[in-house]
Design an enzyme around this catalytic site. Sequence first.
Site, PDB file in Angstrom:
ATOM      1  N   SER A 199      33.377  43.764-113.881  1.00  7.02           N
ATOM      2  CA  SER A 199      34.728  43.299-114.176  1.00  7.02           C
ATOM      3  C   SER A 199      35.372  42.799-112.899  1.00  7.02           C
ATOM      4  O   SER A 199      34.795  42.892-111.814  1.00  7.02           O
ATOM      5  CB  SER A 199      35.562  44.449-114.737  1.00  7.02           C
ATOM      6  OG  SER A 199      35.818  45.361-113.688  1.00  7.02           O
ATOM      7  N   LYS A 200      36.592  42.311-113.054  1.00  4.78           N
ATOM      8  CA  LYS A 200      37.291  41.731-111.903  1.00  4.78           C
ATOM      9  C   LYS A 200      37.448  42.725-110.751  1.00  4.78           C
ATOM     10  O   LYS A 200      37.572  42.326-109.608  1.00  4.78           O
ATOM     11  CB  LYS A 200      38.669  41.216-112.339  1.00  4.78           C
ATOM     12  CG  LYS A 200      38.560  39.946-113.168  1.00  4.78           C
ATOM     13  CD  LYS A 200      39.703  38.984-112.862  1.00  4.78           C
ATOM     14  CE  LYS A 200      39.504  37.646-113.549  1.00  4.78           C
ATOM     15  NZ  LYS A 200      40.149  37.539-114.848  1.00  4.78           N
ATOM     16  N   ARG A 201      37.442  44.020-111.085  1.00  5.94           N
ATOM     17  CA  ARG A 201      37.542  45.027-110.029  1.00  5.94           C
ATOM     18  C   ARG A 201      36.446  44.830-108.983  1.00  5.94           C
ATOM     19  O   ARG A 201      36.608  45.143-107.820  1.00  5.94           O
ATOM     20  CB  ARG A 201      37.372  46.428-110.642  1.00  5.94           C
ATOM     21  CG  ARG A 201      38.652  47.169-110.889  1.00  5.94           C
ATOM     22  CD  ARG A 201      38.353  48.482-111.557  1.00  5.94           C
ATOM     23  NE  ARG A 201      37.488  48.289-112.723  1.00  5.94           N
ATOM     24  CZ  ARG A 201      36.356  48.935-112.931  1.00  5.94           C
ATOM     25  NH1 ARG A 201      35.925  49.832-112.082  1.00  5.94           N
ATOM     26  NH2 ARG A 201      35.650  48.706-114.019  1.00  5.94           N
ATOM     27  N   PHE A 202      35.310  44.343-109.462  1.00  3.89           N
ATOM     28  CA  PHE A 202      34.141  44.183-108.601  1.00  3.89           C
ATOM     29  C   PHE A 202      34.335  43.036-107.601  1.00  3.89           C
ATOM     30  O   PHE A 202      33.745  43.004-106.537  1.00  3.89           O
ATOM     31  CB  PHE A 202      32.927  43.934-109.488  1.00  3.89           C
ATOM     32  CG  PHE A 202      31.707  43.431-108.766  1.00  3.89           C
ATOM     33  CD1 PHE A 202      30.986  44.280-107.952  1.00  3.89           C
ATOM     34  CD2 PHE A 202      31.303  42.112-108.902  1.00  3.89           C
ATOM     35  CE1 PHE A 202      29.863  43.821-107.279  1.00  3.89           C
ATOM     36  CE2 PHE A 202      30.180  41.651-108.241  1.00  3.89           C
ATOM     37  CZ  PHE A 202      29.466  42.517-107.425  1.00  3.89           C
ATOM     38  N   GLY A 203      35.191  42.076-107.966  1.00  2.14           N
ATOM     39  CA  GLY A 203      35.378  40.910-107.097  1.00  2.14           C
ATOM     40  C   GLY A 203      35.080  39.663-107.890  1.00  2.14           C
ATOM     41  O   GLY A 203      35.581  39.497-108.995  1.00  2.14           O
TER      42      GLY A 203
END
Length: 426
Positions: A199-203
Amino acid sequence: MVRVRFAPSPTGYLHIGSARTALFNWLYARSQGGVFILRIEDTDQKRSSDVFMEGIIADMKWLGLNWDEGPFFQTKRFDAYRACAHELLEKGLAYKDGEAIIFKIPDVKVKIHDLVHGEIEMDNTLIDDLVLMKSDGSPAYNFACVVDDIEMQITHVIRGDDHISNTNKQVALYDALGIRPPKFAHMPLILGPDKAPLSKRFGAVSITDYRAMGYLPQALVNYLSLLGWSPGDNKEFMGAEEIIKKFSLKRINKTGAEFNLDKLRWINGEHIRKFTLDEFVKAGMDFIKPECGEAWFRKFAGLYHSRVKTLVELKEEFGIFMSDDVRYNDDAVEKFLKKDKVSDILSVTRERLEKVDPFTQENIEKEARALVAELKIESADLIHPLRVAVTGKAVSAGVFEVLALLGKDKVIKRLEKVIGAGYGRK
Ligand code: GLU
Protein backbone atom coordinates in the site's frame (compact mmCIF):
# COMPACT_ATOMS: atom_id res chain seq x y z
CA MET A 1 -8.92 -19.94 -28.46
CA VAL A 2 -7.77 -18.32 -25.22
CA ARG A 3 -9.34 -14.92 -24.62
CA VAL A 4 -8.32 -12.98 -21.52
CA ARG A 5 -8.85 -9.45 -20.35
CA PHE A 6 -7.36 -6.83 -18.09
CA ALA A 7 -10.16 -4.79 -16.53
CA PRO A 8 -8.80 -1.85 -14.54
CA SER A 9 -11.01 0.67 -12.77
CA PRO A 10 -9.61 4.13 -13.54
CA THR A 11 -9.76 5.30 -9.94
CA GLY A 12 -6.00 5.69 -9.57
CA TYR A 13 -2.76 5.28 -11.50
CA LEU A 14 -1.67 1.80 -12.58
CA HIS A 15 -0.74 0.12 -9.30
CA ILE A 16 2.08 -2.43 -9.15
CA GLY A 17 -0.51 -5.11 -8.29
CA SER A 18 -2.77 -4.24 -11.22
CA ALA A 19 0.23 -4.09 -13.54
CA ARG A 20 1.11 -7.62 -12.44
CA THR A 21 -2.49 -8.71 -13.21
CA ALA A 22 -2.27 -7.09 -16.65
CA LEU A 23 1.10 -8.72 -17.24
CA PHE A 24 -0.03 -12.25 -16.31
CA ASN A 25 -3.04 -11.96 -18.61
CA TRP A 26 -0.82 -10.67 -21.39
CA LEU A 27 1.75 -13.43 -20.81
CA TYR A 28 -0.96 -16.06 -20.86
CA ALA A 29 -2.47 -14.71 -24.09
CA ARG A 30 0.91 -14.44 -25.77
CA SER A 31 2.05 -17.87 -24.62
CA GLN A 32 -1.18 -19.48 -25.90
CA GLY A 33 -1.51 -17.53 -29.12
CA GLY A 34 -4.66 -16.05 -27.58
CA VAL A 35 -6.32 -12.63 -27.47
CA PHE A 36 -5.66 -9.97 -24.82
CA ILE A 37 -8.47 -7.49 -24.26
CA LEU A 38 -8.41 -4.16 -22.40
CA ARG A 39 -11.62 -3.20 -20.68
CA ILE A 40 -11.97 -0.03 -18.65
CA GLU A 41 -14.36 -0.55 -15.72
CA ASP A 42 -15.39 3.05 -15.28
CA THR A 43 -18.91 2.63 -13.93
CA ASP A 44 -18.05 4.32 -10.64
CA GLN A 45 -18.29 7.72 -12.22
CA LYS A 46 -17.54 9.61 -9.03
CA ARG A 47 -14.20 7.93 -8.46
CA SER A 48 -13.16 7.40 -12.08
CA SER A 49 -11.30 10.02 -14.07
CA ASP A 50 -9.93 10.46 -17.58
CA VAL A 51 -6.56 11.39 -16.15
CA PHE A 52 -6.24 8.00 -14.47
CA MET A 53 -7.63 6.21 -17.52
CA GLU A 54 -5.10 7.88 -19.81
CA GLY A 55 -2.36 7.23 -17.24
CA ILE A 56 -3.18 3.51 -17.15
CA ILE A 57 -3.20 3.27 -20.93
CA ALA A 58 0.11 5.15 -21.20
CA ASP A 59 1.73 2.90 -18.59
CA MET A 60 0.46 -0.26 -20.32
CA LYS A 61 1.99 0.97 -23.57
CA TRP A 62 5.21 1.89 -21.83
CA LEU A 63 5.43 -1.60 -20.32
CA GLY A 64 4.84 -3.06 -23.77
CA LEU A 65 1.60 -4.81 -22.78
CA ASN A 66 -0.12 -4.35 -26.11
CA TRP A 67 -3.73 -5.43 -26.36
CA ASP A 68 -5.57 -6.95 -29.31
CA GLU A 69 -9.09 -5.67 -28.64
CA GLY A 70 -10.37 -2.56 -26.87
CA PRO A 71 -10.14 -0.46 -24.93
CA PHE A 72 -13.83 -1.03 -24.20
CA PHE A 73 -15.56 1.25 -21.74
CA GLN A 74 -18.28 0.01 -19.44
CA THR A 75 -19.91 3.45 -19.36
CA LYS A 76 -20.67 2.96 -23.08
CA ARG A 77 -22.39 -0.36 -22.46
CA PHE A 78 -25.23 0.51 -20.08
CA ASP A 79 -27.83 -0.70 -22.63
CA ALA A 80 -26.34 -4.18 -22.60
CA TYR A 81 -26.44 -4.35 -18.78
CA ARG A 82 -30.00 -3.06 -18.66
CA ALA A 83 -31.13 -5.62 -21.24
CA CYS A 84 -29.53 -8.48 -19.36
CA ALA A 85 -30.99 -7.33 -16.03
CA HIS A 86 -34.44 -7.28 -17.63
CA GLU A 87 -33.91 -10.77 -18.97
CA LEU A 88 -33.28 -11.96 -15.40
CA LEU A 89 -36.35 -10.02 -14.21
CA GLU A 90 -38.50 -11.70 -16.85
CA LYS A 91 -37.19 -15.12 -15.90
CA GLY A 92 -38.20 -14.36 -12.33
CA LEU A 93 -34.59 -14.65 -11.17
CA ALA A 94 -34.34 -11.02 -10.19
CA TYR A 95 -36.68 -8.53 -8.57
CA LYS A 96 -37.10 -4.79 -8.36
CA ASP A 97 -36.44 -2.75 -5.27
CA GLY A 98 -37.53 0.75 -6.20
CA GLU A 99 -35.46 1.59 -9.29
CA ALA A 100 -32.79 -0.97 -8.44
CA ILE A 101 -32.77 -4.49 -9.87
CA ILE A 102 -31.64 -7.24 -7.51
CA PHE A 103 -30.60 -10.80 -8.24
CA LYS A 104 -31.91 -13.57 -5.98
CA ILE A 105 -28.84 -15.51 -4.97
CA PRO A 106 -29.92 -19.19 -4.88
CA ASP A 107 -29.28 -20.76 -1.47
CA VAL A 108 -26.76 -23.35 -2.55
CA LYS A 109 -23.14 -24.22 -2.02
CA VAL A 110 -20.98 -23.48 -5.05
CA LYS A 111 -17.76 -25.17 -5.98
CA ILE A 112 -15.25 -23.17 -7.92
CA HIS A 113 -12.37 -24.87 -9.56
CA ASP A 114 -9.56 -22.36 -9.42
CA LEU A 115 -6.50 -22.99 -11.57
CA VAL A 116 -4.23 -21.71 -8.81
CA HIS A 117 -6.01 -22.70 -5.61
CA GLY A 118 -7.76 -25.88 -6.72
CA GLU A 119 -11.28 -26.51 -5.52
CA ILE A 120 -12.83 -23.76 -3.41
CA GLU A 121 -16.22 -24.36 -1.85
CA MET A 122 -18.33 -21.35 -1.01
CA ASP A 123 -21.64 -21.16 0.77
CA ASN A 124 -24.11 -18.89 -1.01
CA THR A 125 -26.66 -19.32 1.77
CA LEU A 126 -24.49 -16.90 3.72
CA ILE A 127 -24.55 -14.02 1.23
CA ASP A 128 -27.08 -11.33 0.49
CA ASP A 129 -28.90 -10.93 -2.79
CA LEU A 130 -26.87 -9.15 -5.41
CA VAL A 131 -27.52 -5.70 -6.82
CA LEU A 132 -27.46 -5.82 -10.63
CA MET A 133 -28.54 -2.30 -11.50
CA LYS A 134 -28.34 0.46 -8.91
CA SER A 135 -31.21 2.90 -8.52
CA ASP A 136 -29.20 5.53 -10.43
CA GLY A 137 -29.28 3.25 -13.49
CA SER A 138 -25.64 2.20 -13.34
CA PRO A 139 -24.63 -1.48 -13.12
CA ALA A 140 -22.89 -3.00 -10.09
CA TYR A 141 -19.36 -4.36 -10.59
CA ASN A 142 -20.13 -8.09 -10.33
CA PHE A 143 -22.92 -7.82 -12.86
CA ALA A 144 -21.20 -5.65 -15.47
CA CYS A 145 -18.15 -7.87 -15.19
CA VAL A 146 -20.16 -11.03 -15.97
CA VAL A 147 -22.16 -9.45 -18.81
CA ASP A 148 -18.90 -8.25 -20.39
CA ASP A 149 -16.97 -11.46 -19.84
CA ILE A 150 -19.79 -13.33 -21.60
CA GLU A 151 -20.03 -10.92 -24.49
CA MET A 152 -16.25 -10.74 -24.90
CA GLN A 153 -16.09 -14.55 -24.78
CA ILE A 154 -13.51 -14.56 -22.03
CA THR A 155 -12.13 -18.04 -21.48
CA HIS A 156 -9.90 -17.36 -18.45
CA VAL A 157 -10.31 -14.79 -15.71
CA ILE A 158 -6.89 -14.13 -14.22
CA ARG A 159 -6.98 -11.63 -11.36
CA GLY A 160 -5.95 -10.98 -7.75
CA ASP A 161 -6.96 -13.09 -4.76
CA ASP A 162 -9.03 -10.18 -3.48
CA HIS A 163 -11.64 -11.17 -6.08
CA ILE A 164 -12.16 -14.74 -4.84
CA SER A 165 -15.06 -13.48 -2.74
CA ASN A 166 -16.76 -12.17 -5.89
CA THR A 167 -16.36 -15.38 -7.82
CA ASN A 168 -19.20 -17.34 -6.20
CA LYS A 169 -21.57 -14.43 -6.91
CA GLN A 170 -20.40 -14.27 -10.51
CA VAL A 171 -20.74 -18.03 -10.93
CA ALA A 172 -24.33 -17.81 -9.63
CA LEU A 173 -25.03 -15.24 -12.35
CA TYR A 174 -23.55 -17.46 -15.07
CA ASP A 175 -25.78 -20.29 -13.85
CA ALA A 176 -28.85 -18.06 -13.95
CA LEU A 177 -28.00 -16.99 -17.49
CA GLY A 178 -27.39 -20.59 -18.53
CA ILE A 179 -23.82 -19.96 -19.57
CA ARG A 180 -20.75 -21.95 -18.60
CA PRO A 181 -18.41 -19.75 -16.55
CA PRO A 182 -14.85 -19.09 -17.69
CA LYS A 183 -11.93 -20.69 -15.87
CA PHE A 184 -10.64 -18.71 -12.93
CA ALA A 185 -7.06 -18.20 -11.77
CA HIS A 186 -6.62 -16.05 -8.68
CA MET A 187 -3.12 -14.79 -8.05
CA PRO A 188 -1.63 -14.21 -4.61
CA LEU A 189 -1.51 -10.66 -3.35
CA ILE A 190 1.68 -8.65 -3.45
CA LEU A 191 2.90 -7.95 0.06
CA GLY A 192 5.05 -5.15 1.40
CA PRO A 193 8.09 -5.75 3.61
CA ASP A 194 5.70 -5.75 6.60
CA LYS A 195 3.84 -8.72 5.03
CA ALA A 196 0.70 -6.60 4.66
CA PRO A 197 -0.75 -5.96 1.19
CA LEU A 198 1.38 -3.46 -0.67
CA SER A 199 0.00 0.00 0.00
CA LYS A 200 0.96 3.64 -0.12
CA ARG A 201 2.50 3.28 3.33
CA PHE A 202 5.27 1.35 1.61
CA GLY A 203 6.13 4.27 -0.69
CA ALA A 204 5.99 4.08 -4.44
CA VAL A 205 3.16 1.83 -5.63
CA SER A 206 2.39 2.95 -9.16
CA ILE A 207 4.15 2.20 -12.42
CA THR A 208 4.38 5.97 -12.98
CA ASP A 209 6.40 6.24 -9.76
CA TYR A 210 8.82 3.51 -10.80
CA ARG A 211 9.23 5.03 -14.21
CA ALA A 212 10.18 8.33 -12.57
CA MET A 213 12.60 6.44 -10.31
CA GLY A 214 14.56 5.37 -13.38
CA TYR A 215 13.38 1.79 -13.79
CA LEU A 216 13.15 0.29 -17.27
CA PRO A 217 9.96 -1.27 -18.63
CA GLN A 218 11.84 -4.50 -19.43
CA ALA A 219 13.03 -4.70 -15.82
CA LEU A 220 9.55 -4.10 -14.38
CA VAL A 221 8.07 -6.74 -16.68
CA ASN A 222 10.81 -9.15 -15.60
CA TYR A 223 10.47 -8.36 -11.91
CA LEU A 224 6.65 -8.37 -11.85
CA SER A 225 6.60 -11.73 -13.62
CA LEU A 226 8.43 -13.18 -10.61
CA LEU A 227 5.86 -11.89 -8.13
CA GLY A 228 3.83 -15.03 -7.65
CA TRP A 229 5.28 -17.05 -10.53
CA SER A 230 8.59 -18.67 -11.30
CA PRO A 231 9.91 -20.43 -14.38
CA GLY A 232 10.98 -23.41 -12.27
CA ASP A 233 14.64 -23.30 -13.23
CA ASN A 234 15.80 -20.66 -10.74
CA LYS A 235 16.35 -18.23 -13.55
CA GLU A 236 15.52 -14.66 -12.63
CA PHE A 237 16.97 -12.36 -15.25
CA MET A 238 14.76 -12.76 -18.32
CA GLY A 239 13.43 -10.78 -21.26
CA ALA A 240 9.74 -10.79 -22.20
CA GLU A 241 10.22 -13.35 -25.00
CA GLU A 242 11.80 -15.84 -22.64
CA ILE A 243 9.12 -15.30 -20.00
CA ILE A 244 6.39 -15.87 -22.59
CA LYS A 245 8.03 -19.15 -23.60
CA LYS A 246 8.20 -20.35 -20.01
CA PHE A 247 4.92 -18.97 -18.71
CA SER A 248 2.21 -21.25 -17.42
CA LEU A 249 -0.70 -20.76 -15.03
CA LYS A 250 0.33 -23.96 -13.27
CA ARG A 251 3.41 -22.34 -11.87
CA ILE A 252 1.57 -19.48 -10.17
CA ASN A 253 2.09 -19.69 -6.39
CA LYS A 254 -0.70 -19.86 -3.88
CA THR A 255 0.96 -17.73 -1.25
CA GLY A 256 1.66 -14.00 -1.14
CA ALA A 257 4.61 -12.56 -3.01
CA GLU A 258 6.82 -10.08 -1.23
CA PHE A 259 7.85 -6.95 -3.08
CA ASN A 260 11.59 -6.49 -2.79
CA LEU A 261 13.03 -3.21 -4.03
CA ASP A 262 16.64 -4.41 -3.85
CA LYS A 263 15.82 -7.25 -6.19
CA LEU A 264 14.02 -4.93 -8.61
CA ARG A 265 17.07 -2.66 -8.59
CA TRP A 266 19.38 -5.60 -9.25
CA ILE A 267 17.24 -6.78 -12.15
CA ASN A 268 17.12 -3.23 -13.51
CA GLY A 269 20.92 -3.06 -13.41
CA GLU A 270 21.11 -6.33 -15.33
CA HIS A 271 18.78 -5.01 -18.04
CA ILE A 272 20.83 -1.82 -18.29
CA ARG A 273 23.96 -3.94 -18.71
CA LYS A 274 22.28 -5.95 -21.44
CA PHE A 275 21.59 -2.81 -23.48
CA THR A 276 23.91 -2.01 -26.33
CA LEU A 277 25.57 1.38 -25.91
CA ASP A 278 23.14 2.79 -28.51
CA GLU A 279 20.15 1.55 -26.53
CA PHE A 280 21.58 2.84 -23.29
CA VAL A 281 22.29 6.26 -24.80
CA LYS A 282 18.74 6.44 -26.08
CA ALA A 283 17.20 5.39 -22.75
CA GLY A 284 19.48 7.81 -20.90
CA MET A 285 18.71 10.74 -23.21
CA ASP A 286 14.96 10.08 -23.09
CA PHE A 287 15.11 10.07 -19.32
CA ILE A 288 17.55 12.90 -18.63
CA LYS A 289 16.75 15.12 -21.64
CA PRO A 290 20.28 16.54 -21.48
CA GLU A 291 21.15 19.87 -22.99
CA CYS A 292 24.57 18.61 -24.12
CA GLY A 293 25.12 17.11 -27.56
CA GLU A 294 24.68 13.41 -28.25
CA ALA A 295 28.39 12.79 -28.89
CA TRP A 296 29.32 14.03 -25.44
CA PHE A 297 26.45 12.16 -23.82
CA ARG A 298 27.58 8.99 -25.54
CA LYS A 299 31.04 9.23 -24.01
CA PHE A 300 29.52 9.91 -20.62
CA ALA A 301 27.05 7.01 -20.94
CA GLY A 302 29.90 4.70 -21.95
CA LEU A 303 31.70 5.49 -18.68
CA TYR A 304 28.68 4.66 -16.55
CA HIS A 305 27.00 1.85 -18.51
CA SER A 306 28.33 -0.82 -16.19
CA ARG A 307 28.14 1.24 -13.04
CA VAL A 308 24.55 2.35 -12.57
CA LYS A 309 21.49 0.30 -11.70
CA THR A 310 18.82 2.90 -12.50
CA LEU A 311 18.46 5.87 -14.82
CA VAL A 312 18.13 8.11 -11.76
CA GLU A 313 21.62 7.03 -10.74
CA LEU A 314 22.80 7.92 -14.23
CA LYS A 315 21.12 11.29 -13.92
CA GLU A 316 22.90 11.94 -10.64
CA GLU A 317 26.25 11.21 -12.26
CA PHE A 318 25.29 13.46 -15.14
CA GLY A 319 24.51 16.23 -12.66
CA ILE A 320 28.03 15.97 -11.27
CA PHE A 321 29.47 16.65 -14.73
CA MET A 322 27.18 19.58 -15.43
CA SER A 323 27.23 21.23 -12.04
CA ASP A 324 29.05 24.45 -11.26
CA ASP A 325 28.64 23.69 -7.63
CA VAL A 326 29.67 20.16 -6.79
CA ARG A 327 28.21 18.71 -3.62
CA TYR A 328 30.88 17.10 -1.48
CA ASN A 329 30.13 13.89 0.32
CA ASP A 330 31.11 14.32 3.99
CA ASP A 331 32.61 10.87 4.39
CA ALA A 332 34.65 11.17 1.22
CA VAL A 333 35.96 14.60 2.31
CA GLU A 334 36.83 13.25 5.74
CA LYS A 335 38.57 10.19 4.39
CA PHE A 336 40.45 11.54 1.39
CA LEU A 337 40.72 15.31 1.58
CA LYS A 338 41.27 16.04 5.24
CA LYS A 339 44.65 14.36 5.27
CA ASP A 340 48.18 15.59 5.60
CA LYS A 341 49.72 16.95 2.42
CA VAL A 342 46.57 16.59 0.36
CA SER A 343 46.43 20.29 -0.26
CA ASP A 344 50.05 20.33 -1.42
CA ILE A 345 49.52 17.33 -3.66
CA LEU A 346 46.42 18.86 -5.21
CA SER A 347 48.20 22.18 -5.76
CA VAL A 348 51.00 20.63 -7.80
CA THR A 349 48.50 18.44 -9.59
CA ARG A 350 46.57 21.54 -10.55
CA GLU A 351 49.72 23.21 -11.92
CA ARG A 352 50.66 20.16 -13.94
CA LEU A 353 47.20 19.49 -15.30
CA GLU A 354 46.93 23.05 -16.48
CA LYS A 355 49.81 22.34 -18.85
CA VAL A 356 48.38 19.10 -20.23
CA ASP A 357 47.42 19.67 -23.83
CA PRO A 358 45.42 18.16 -25.40
CA PHE A 359 43.52 17.26 -22.25
CA THR A 360 43.02 13.60 -23.06
CA GLN A 361 42.77 10.59 -20.81
CA GLU A 362 46.19 9.31 -21.93
CA ASN A 363 47.94 12.63 -21.43
CA ILE A 364 46.35 13.21 -18.05
CA GLU A 365 47.28 9.75 -16.89
CA LYS A 366 50.91 10.12 -18.10
CA GLU A 367 51.26 13.39 -16.23
CA ALA A 368 49.71 11.99 -13.06
CA ARG A 369 51.94 8.90 -13.09
CA ALA A 370 55.04 11.07 -13.55
CA LEU A 371 53.99 13.25 -10.66
CA VAL A 372 53.45 10.24 -8.39
CA ALA A 373 57.02 9.07 -9.14
CA GLU A 374 58.45 12.54 -8.58
CA LEU A 375 56.69 13.08 -5.27
CA LYS A 376 57.54 9.55 -4.15
CA ILE A 377 53.94 8.86 -3.15
CA GLU A 378 51.56 6.01 -3.92
CA SER A 379 49.17 6.35 -6.87
CA ALA A 380 46.30 6.14 -4.39
CA ASP A 381 47.61 9.24 -2.56
CA LEU A 382 46.93 11.24 -5.69
CA ILE A 383 44.02 9.45 -7.30
CA HIS A 384 41.63 9.38 -4.33
CA PRO A 385 41.88 13.06 -3.38
CA LEU A 386 41.75 14.02 -7.05
CA ARG A 387 38.57 12.03 -7.57
CA VAL A 388 36.87 13.51 -4.51
CA ALA A 389 38.01 17.01 -5.48
CA VAL A 390 36.46 16.85 -8.94
CA THR A 391 33.37 14.67 -8.34
CA GLY A 392 32.64 15.17 -4.63
CA LYS A 393 32.44 11.40 -4.25
CA ALA A 394 34.73 8.51 -3.41
CA VAL A 395 33.48 6.36 -6.32
CA SER A 396 33.22 7.21 -9.97
CA ALA A 397 34.22 5.84 -13.33
CA GLY A 398 37.99 5.76 -13.99
CA VAL A 399 39.31 9.07 -12.71
CA PHE A 400 41.37 9.93 -15.81
CA GLU A 401 38.42 9.30 -18.10
CA VAL A 402 36.26 11.44 -15.86
CA LEU A 403 38.78 14.30 -15.91
CA ALA A 404 39.09 14.17 -19.68
CA LEU A 405 35.33 14.24 -20.10
CA LEU A 406 34.90 17.07 -17.62
CA GLY A 407 37.40 19.17 -19.52
CA LYS A 408 40.31 21.21 -18.30
CA ASP A 409 38.39 24.32 -17.23
CA LYS A 410 36.04 22.50 -14.91
CA VAL A 411 38.79 20.33 -13.47
CA ILE A 412 41.00 23.33 -12.67
CA LYS A 413 38.11 25.29 -11.18
CA ARG A 414 37.10 22.41 -8.95
CA LEU A 415 40.66 21.80 -7.82
CA GLU A 416 41.09 25.47 -6.98
CA LYS A 417 37.97 25.48 -4.93
CA VAL A 418 39.08 22.49 -2.87
CA ILE A 419 42.60 23.87 -2.46
CA GLY A 420 41.13 27.22 -1.42
CA ALA A 421 38.96 25.48 1.17
CA GLY A 422 42.20 24.47 2.86
CA TYR A 423 41.45 20.81 3.35
CA GLY A 424 44.46 18.87 4.54
CA ARG A 425 46.26 21.84 6.09
CA LYS A 426 46.99 21.52 9.72
N1 GLU B 1 -12.25 -3.60 -12.15
C1 GLU B 1 -11.85 -4.69 -11.30
C2 GLU B 1 -10.60 -4.31 -10.55
O1 GLU B 1 -9.92 -3.39 -10.95
C3 GLU B 1 -11.62 -5.91 -12.16
C4 GLU B 1 -11.79 -7.19 -11.47
C5 GLU B 1 -11.76 -8.37 -12.42
O2 GLU B 1 -10.72 -8.57 -13.05
O3 GLU B 1 -12.78 -9.02 -12.55
O4 GLU B 1 -10.27 -4.88 -9.53
